[in-house]
Design a protein around this motif. Structure first.
Motif, PDB file in Angstrom:
ATOM      1  N   TRP A  43       0.818  -1.215   0.000  1.00  0.00           N
ATOM      2  CA  TRP A  43       0.000   0.000   0.000  1.00  0.00           C
ATOM      3  C   TRP A  43       0.850   1.262   0.000  1.00  0.00           C
ATOM      4  O   TRP A  43       1.676   1.465   0.880  1.00  0.00           O
ATOM      5  CB  TRP A  43      -0.896   0.012   1.242  1.00  0.00           C
ATOM      6  CG  TRP A  43      -1.888   1.109   1.186  1.00  0.00           C
ATOM      7  CD1 TRP A  43      -1.766   2.351   1.735  1.00  0.00           C
ATOM      8  CD2 TRP A  43      -3.142   1.088   0.525  1.00  0.00           C
ATOM      9  NE1 TRP A  43      -2.870   3.107   1.454  1.00  0.00           N
ATOM     10  CE2 TRP A  43      -3.736   2.344   0.707  1.00  0.00           C
ATOM     11  CE3 TRP A  43      -3.833   0.126  -0.216  1.00  0.00           C
ATOM     12  CZ2 TRP A  43      -4.974   2.667   0.185  1.00  0.00           C
ATOM     13  CZ3 TRP A  43      -5.061   0.441  -0.727  1.00  0.00           C
ATOM     14  CH2 TRP A  43      -5.626   1.693  -0.532  1.00  0.00           C
ATOM     15  N   GLU A  45       1.085   4.940   0.820  1.00  0.00           N
ATOM     16  CA  GLU A  45       0.398   5.886   1.695  1.00  0.00           C
ATOM     17  C   GLU A  45       0.024   7.194   0.991  1.00  0.00           C
ATOM     18  O   GLU A  45      -0.835   7.920   1.453  1.00  0.00           O
ATOM     19  CB  GLU A  45       1.255   6.194   2.928  1.00  0.00           C
ATOM     20  CG  GLU A  45       1.356   5.036   3.891  1.00  0.00           C
ATOM     21  CD  GLU A  45       0.028   4.678   4.541  1.00  0.00           C
ATOM     22  OE1 GLU A  45      -0.858   5.536   4.672  1.00  0.00           O
ATOM     23  OE2 GLU A  45      -0.135   3.496   4.903  1.00  0.00           O
ATOM     24  N   ASP A  47      -1.311   7.342  -2.022  1.00  0.00           N
ATOM     25  CA  ASP A  47      -2.208   6.988  -3.128  1.00  0.00           C
ATOM     26  C   ASP A  47      -3.302   8.049  -3.246  1.00  0.00           C
ATOM     27  O   ASP A  47      -4.103   8.221  -2.339  1.00  0.00           O
ATOM     28  CB  ASP A  47      -2.838   5.621  -2.869  1.00  0.00           C
ATOM     29  CG  ASP A  47      -3.613   5.083  -4.055  1.00  0.00           C
ATOM     30  OD1 ASP A  47      -4.114   5.898  -4.860  1.00  0.00           O
ATOM     31  OD2 ASP A  47      -3.721   3.860  -4.182  1.00  0.00           O
ATOM     32  N   SER A  52      -7.431   4.895   2.207  1.00  0.00           N
ATOM     33  CA  SER A  52      -6.969   3.778   3.039  1.00  0.00           C
ATOM     34  C   SER A  52      -8.105   2.950   3.621  1.00  0.00           C
ATOM     35  O   SER A  52      -7.906   1.780   3.946  1.00  0.00           O
ATOM     36  CB  SER A  52      -6.060   4.284   4.154  1.00  0.00           C
ATOM     37  OG  SER A  52      -6.744   5.200   4.959  1.00  0.00           O
ATOM     38  N   TRP A  53      -9.309   3.494   3.743  1.00  0.00           N
ATOM     39  CA  TRP A  53     -10.407   2.681   4.279  1.00  0.00           C
ATOM     40  C   TRP A  53     -10.713   1.492   3.367  1.00  0.00           C
ATOM     41  O   TRP A  53     -11.205   0.474   3.833  1.00  0.00           O
ATOM     42  CB  TRP A  53     -11.658   3.513   4.556  1.00  0.00           C
ATOM     43  CG  TRP A  53     -12.289   4.170   3.371  1.00  0.00           C
ATOM     44  CD1 TRP A  53     -12.121   5.471   2.972  1.00  0.00           C
ATOM     45  CD2 TRP A  53     -13.184   3.575   2.432  1.00  0.00           C
ATOM     46  NE1 TRP A  53     -12.844   5.713   1.838  1.00  0.00           N
ATOM     47  CE2 TRP A  53     -13.519   4.565   1.482  1.00  0.00           C
ATOM     48  CE3 TRP A  53     -13.738   2.307   2.291  1.00  0.00           C
ATOM     49  CZ2 TRP A  53     -14.378   4.328   0.416  1.00  0.00           C
ATOM     50  CZ3 TRP A  53     -14.601   2.067   1.229  1.00  0.00           C
ATOM     51  CH2 TRP A  53     -14.908   3.078   0.316  1.00  0.00           C
ATOM     52  N   ARG A  55      -8.388  -0.299   1.823  1.00  0.00           N
ATOM     53  CA  ARG A  55      -7.392  -1.291   2.260  1.00  0.00           C
ATOM     54  C   ARG A  55      -7.868  -1.978   3.539  1.00  0.00           C
ATOM     55  O   ARG A  55      -7.800  -3.199   3.665  1.00  0.00           O
ATOM     56  CB  ARG A  55      -6.057  -0.591   2.497  1.00  0.00           C
ATOM     57  CG  ARG A  55      -5.014  -1.459   3.173  1.00  0.00           C
ATOM     58  CD  ARG A  55      -3.903  -0.663   3.807  1.00  0.00           C
ATOM     59  NE  ARG A  55      -4.429   0.186   4.857  1.00  0.00           N
ATOM     60  CZ  ARG A  55      -3.870   1.320   5.261  1.00  0.00           C
ATOM     61  NH1 ARG A  55      -2.758   1.753   4.711  1.00  0.00           N
ATOM     62  NH2 ARG A  55      -4.406   2.026   6.218  1.00  0.00           N
ATOM     63  N   ASP A  56      -8.369  -1.220   4.466  1.00  0.00           N
ATOM     64  CA  ASP A  56      -8.743  -1.751   5.773  1.00  0.00           C
ATOM     65  C   ASP A  56      -9.958  -2.674   5.725  1.00  0.00           C
ATOM     66  O   ASP A  56     -10.123  -3.531   6.590  1.00  0.00           O
ATOM     67  CB  ASP A  56      -8.995  -0.601   6.741  1.00  0.00           C
ATOM     68  CG  ASP A  56      -7.766   0.268   6.937  1.00  0.00           C
ATOM     69  OD1 ASP A  56      -6.640  -0.213   6.673  1.00  0.00           O
ATOM     70  OD2 ASP A  56      -7.929   1.438   7.318  1.00  0.00           O
ATOM     71  N   GLU A  65       3.198  -1.076   4.172  1.00  0.00           N
ATOM     72  CA  GLU A  65       2.903   0.312   3.851  1.00  0.00           C
ATOM     73  C   GLU A  65       4.170   1.019   3.389  1.00  0.00           C
ATOM     74  O   GLU A  65       5.218   0.907   4.009  1.00  0.00           O
ATOM     75  CB  GLU A  65       2.292   0.993   5.058  1.00  0.00           C
ATOM     76  CG  GLU A  65       0.965   0.358   5.442  1.00  0.00           C
ATOM     77  CD  GLU A  65       0.399   0.866   6.744  1.00  0.00           C
ATOM     78  OE1 GLU A  65       1.102   1.583   7.477  1.00  0.00           O
ATOM     79  OE2 GLU A  65      -0.760   0.535   7.033  1.00  0.00           O
TER      80      GLU A  65
END
Length: 93
Positions: A43, A45, A47, A52-53, A55-56, A65
């Protein structure tokens, strides 16, 4: 290669798209399909396209990361990306 205008348009398209409207239940079906598959996330950071949610949501056991990378981690950090991929392949071989 993307021109600056193409990048702006792609970013605009991603930001306007709501996955729930376009593909309702996509994340649930994907999590079920990959539940037993060895996986990891590389990932970036920085992007600008995918927050990021996203990814989560996938509860991937290993997330690497990259603080200085954007959307194209494997192009921006090819050696480190290759190392992580090789480690995953070796683990499951």
């Amino acid at each position: 290669h993307y021109t600056p205008e193409t990048r702006r348009q792609v970013l605009r398209w991603y930001r306007s798209m709501t996955f729930e409207k376009v593909l309702p239940g996509w994340d649930v079906r994907l999590r079920e399909a990959i539940a037993k598959v060895p996986r990891q996330i590389l990932w970036g950071e920085r992007d600008p396209y995918i927050p990021s949610w996203v990814r989560d949501r996938f509860e991937v056991p290993t997330a690497h990361e990259f603080d200085d990378c954007g959307h194209w981690v494997m192009l921006e950090a090819p050696d480190e990306s290759a190392r992580h991929i090789a480690e995953l392949v070796e683990m499951v071989s």
